[in-house]
Design a protein around this motif. Structure first.
Motif, mmCIF file in Angstrom:
data_model
loop_
_atom_site.group_PDB
_atom_site.id
_atom_site.type_symbol
_atom_site.label_atom_id
_atom_site.label_comp_id
_atom_site.label_asym_id
_atom_site.label_seq_id
_atom_site.Cartn_x
_atom_site.Cartn_y
_atom_site.Cartn_z
ATOM 1 N N ASP A 163 167.068 59.602 30.032
ATOM 2 C CA ASP A 163 168.146 58.840 30.664
ATOM 3 C C ASP A 163 169.311 59.743 31.054
ATOM 4 N N THR A 164 169.512 60.810 30.282
ATOM 5 C CA THR A 164 170.579 61.762 30.610
ATOM 6 C C THR A 164 170.116 62.790 31.629
ATOM 7 N N TYR A 165 168.977 63.420 31.359
ATOM 8 C CA TYR A 165 168.512 64.503 32.229
ATOM 9 C C TYR A 165 168.050 63.994 33.597
ATOM 10 N N GLN A 166 167.546 62.791 33.647
ATOM 11 C CA GLN A 166 167.046 62.177 34.883
ATOM 12 C C GLN A 166 166.043 63.091 35.598
ATOM 13 N N PRO A 167 164.934 63.388 34.938
ATOM 14 C CA PRO A 167 163.938 64.262 35.570
ATOM 15 C C PRO A 167 163.230 63.576 36.734
ATOM 16 N N ASP A 168 162.919 64.359 37.739
ATOM 17 C CA ASP A 168 162.114 63.913 38.877
ATOM 18 C C ASP A 168 160.835 64.745 38.836
ATOM 19 N N ILE A 169 159.722 64.109 38.479
ATOM 20 C CA ILE A 169 158.456 64.818 38.311
ATOM 21 C C ILE A 169 157.485 64.346 39.383
ATOM 22 N N ASP A 170 157.080 65.279 40.225
ATOM 23 C CA ASP A 170 156.170 64.984 41.330
ATOM 24 C C ASP A 170 154.857 65.707 41.065
ATOM 25 N N LEU A 171 153.809 64.956 40.735
ATOM 26 C CA LEU A 171 152.502 65.538 40.454
ATOM 27 C C LEU A 171 151.790 65.803 41.775
ATOM 28 N N ARG A 172 151.610 67.074 42.108
ATOM 29 C CA ARG A 172 151.075 67.448 43.412
ATOM 30 C C ARG A 172 149.577 67.159 43.524
ATOM 31 N N ARG A 173 149.065 67.165 44.753
ATOM 32 C CA ARG A 173 147.738 66.611 45.030
ATOM 33 C C ARG A 173 146.584 67.566 44.758
ATOM 34 N N CYS A 174 146.835 68.849 44.621
ATOM 35 C CA CYS A 174 145.738 69.802 44.430
ATOM 36 C C CYS A 174 145.394 69.980 42.949
ATOM 37 N N ARG A 261 137.220 70.457 27.023
ATOM 38 C CA ARG A 261 135.923 69.904 27.384
ATOM 39 C C ARG A 261 135.945 69.333 28.798
ATOM 40 N N GLY A 262 134.771 69.327 29.421
ATOM 41 C CA GLY A 262 134.651 68.752 30.753
ATOM 42 C C GLY A 262 135.521 69.490 31.754
ATOM 43 N N SER A 263 136.228 68.729 32.575
ATOM 44 C CA SER A 263 137.056 69.315 33.633
ATOM 45 C C SER A 263 138.531 69.360 33.257
ATOM 46 N N ALA A 264 138.824 69.303 31.953
ATOM 47 C CA ALA A 264 140.221 69.231 31.505
ATOM 48 C C ALA A 264 141.022 70.472 31.869
ATOM 49 N N ASN A 265 140.348 71.603 32.142
ATOM 50 C CA ASN A 265 141.091 72.814 32.497
ATOM 51 C C ASN A 265 141.496 72.837 33.972
ATOM 52 N N TRP A 266 141.029 71.869 34.751
ATOM 53 C CA TRP A 266 141.504 71.710 36.132
ATOM 54 C C TRP A 266 142.711 70.771 36.095
ATOM 55 N N ILE A 267 143.868 71.274 36.459
ATOM 56 C CA ILE A 267 145.080 70.468 36.336
ATOM 57 C C ILE A 267 145.785 70.353 37.686
ATOM 58 N N ARG A 268 146.757 69.473 37.740
ATOM 59 C CA ARG A 268 147.599 69.306 38.926
ATOM 60 C C ARG A 268 148.996 69.817 38.602
ATOM 61 N N PHE A 269 149.625 70.435 39.585
ATOM 62 C CA PHE A 269 150.931 71.042 39.351
ATOM 63 C C PHE A 269 152.029 69.986 39.384
ATOM 64 N N PRO A 270 152.812 69.878 38.304
ATOM 65 C CA PRO A 270 153.943 68.955 38.324
ATOM 66 C C PRO A 270 155.224 69.684 38.751
ATOM 67 N N ARG A 271 155.771 69.276 39.878
ATOM 68 C CA ARG A 271 157.075 69.818 40.288
ATOM 69 C C ARG A 271 158.149 69.067 39.516
ATOM 70 N N VAL A 272 158.895 69.799 38.701
ATOM 71 C CA VAL A 272 159.917 69.197 37.848
ATOM 72 C C VAL A 272 161.294 69.672 38.288
ATOM 73 N N VAL A 273 162.180 68.737 38.548
ATOM 74 C CA VAL A 273 163.604 69.033 38.716
ATOM 75 C C VAL A 273 164.375 67.984 37.922
ATOM 76 N N CYS A 274 165.528 68.365 37.412
ATOM 77 C CA CYS A 274 166.347 67.443 36.623
ATOM 78 C C CYS A 274 167.746 67.364 37.222
ATOM 79 N N LYS A 275 168.286 66.159 37.270
ATOM 80 C CA LYS A 275 169.631 65.980 37.811
ATOM 81 C C LYS A 275 170.670 66.624 36.906
ATOM 82 N N HIS A 276 170.457 66.520 35.596
ATOM 83 C CA HIS A 276 171.364 67.119 34.614
ATOM 84 C C HIS A 276 170.553 67.953 33.633
#
Length: 304
Positions: A163-174, A261-276
């Protein structure tokens, strides 16, 4: 004003860094070098020689900034770096190479060990194998006047005070996977390969005397179309080896995440920015700032 009076003037006596990655360690050593009278503790959940990932890349300009900030650690980091000037791009059967860029690669484990050793030399307290499930309890235990939340991409502290930091997390498509190889690349290498379902990209660079990072990235829909979401690691790695065989010269791709296990090592990049970046909590009758740092505060894509 002497250092003792400076401490009394700003009320700062003890700093607690939660998370012993590059951000937390580097902050700790820089602050201790400038304010040796402060007590600084870094708490890390892993063991000293545990790490994840392969290599870390810095530009020549960043290395110069490190030298200006702390010459001792910069000299050790510089001596361990593999340096190159060129970027080479392979696309549709052509290669384009350009020089004069100036990059350095170092193993993440080696980088952490250098920063740990520098912290110890400066009398920073390093506490390993301690999972910070409650930052307030930990801050109270160490009587901290300032908490540095350097607990990484999936920061619990950022989530707790969202609530304080107000993160904006955008999980990218690749989807992408971090791998390694013994193939030595003499340039920062970007290789693109087209399949019947779409494009894959390899992002490769040498980071020590005999190892290179090799990241494979592809859009989610292409990843699924090839069935990679259903493959176990050995099968998926074999797929990547075959696809990028022209660049590997017979060298296998290596995973350091066999525990997944499985495909867990394939991840998507989360772009993180915080207002505070700063939250304040009352602990033991005093107001303690909790400041985000490193990936907890913001992320940068590995291709930048």
């Amino acid at each position: 004003m002497n250092s003792h009076n400076a401490t009394l003037a700003d009320g700062l006596r003890h700093i607690l860094c939660i998370g012993g990655g590059p951000a937390g360690l580097y902050f700790a050593l820089l602050m201790k070098a400038r304010r040796p009278e402060l007590k600084i503790t870094v708490v890390e959940r892993n063991r000293p020689f545990d790490t994840f990932g392969w290599g870390v890349v810095l530009s020549d300009q960043t290395l110069a900034n490190l030298a200006e900030a702390d010459a001792e650690s910069a000299a050790l980091i510089g001596a361990a770096f593999n340096h190159w000037d060129d970027i080479e791009v392979f696309f549709k059967g052509r290669s384009v190479r350009s020089g004069g860029h100036g990059f350095c690669g170092i193993g993440r484990k080696r980088l952490l060990n250098i920063l740990q050793e520098r912290c110890l030399a400066l009398s920073v307290d390093l506490v390993f194998e301690t999972d910070a499930t409650d930052d307030q309890a930990l801050a109270a235990h160490y009587d901290a006047d300032l908490v540095i939340a350097s607990d990484g991409l999936n920061s619990r502290i950022r989530q707790r005070y969202a609530d304080t930091y107000q993160p904006d997390i955008d999980l990218r498509r690749c989807r992408f996977v971090w791998l390694g190889t013994k193939k030595m690349f003499d340039a920062f290498t970007f290789a693109f390969e087209q399949t019947e379902h779409g494009w894959f990209q390899a992002h490769a660079y040498q980071f020590d005397g005999d190892t290179s990072t090799f990241i494979v990235e592809t859009p989610e829909e292409v990843w699924k179309a090839h069935g990679l979401d259903q493959m176990e690691q050995p099968e998926a790695i074999a797929f990547c080896e075959k696809l990028f065989a022209p660049y590997l010269d017979g060298n296998p791709l290596i995973s350091n995440a066999q525990h997944l296990r499985g495909s867990a090592n394939w991840i998507r990049f989360p772009r993180v920015v915080c207002k505070h970046w700063t939250h304040r909590v009352d602990i033991g009758g005093k107001t303690v700032p909790v400041v985000l740092m490193g990936d907890a505060a913001h992320t940068a894509h590995f291709s930048i």
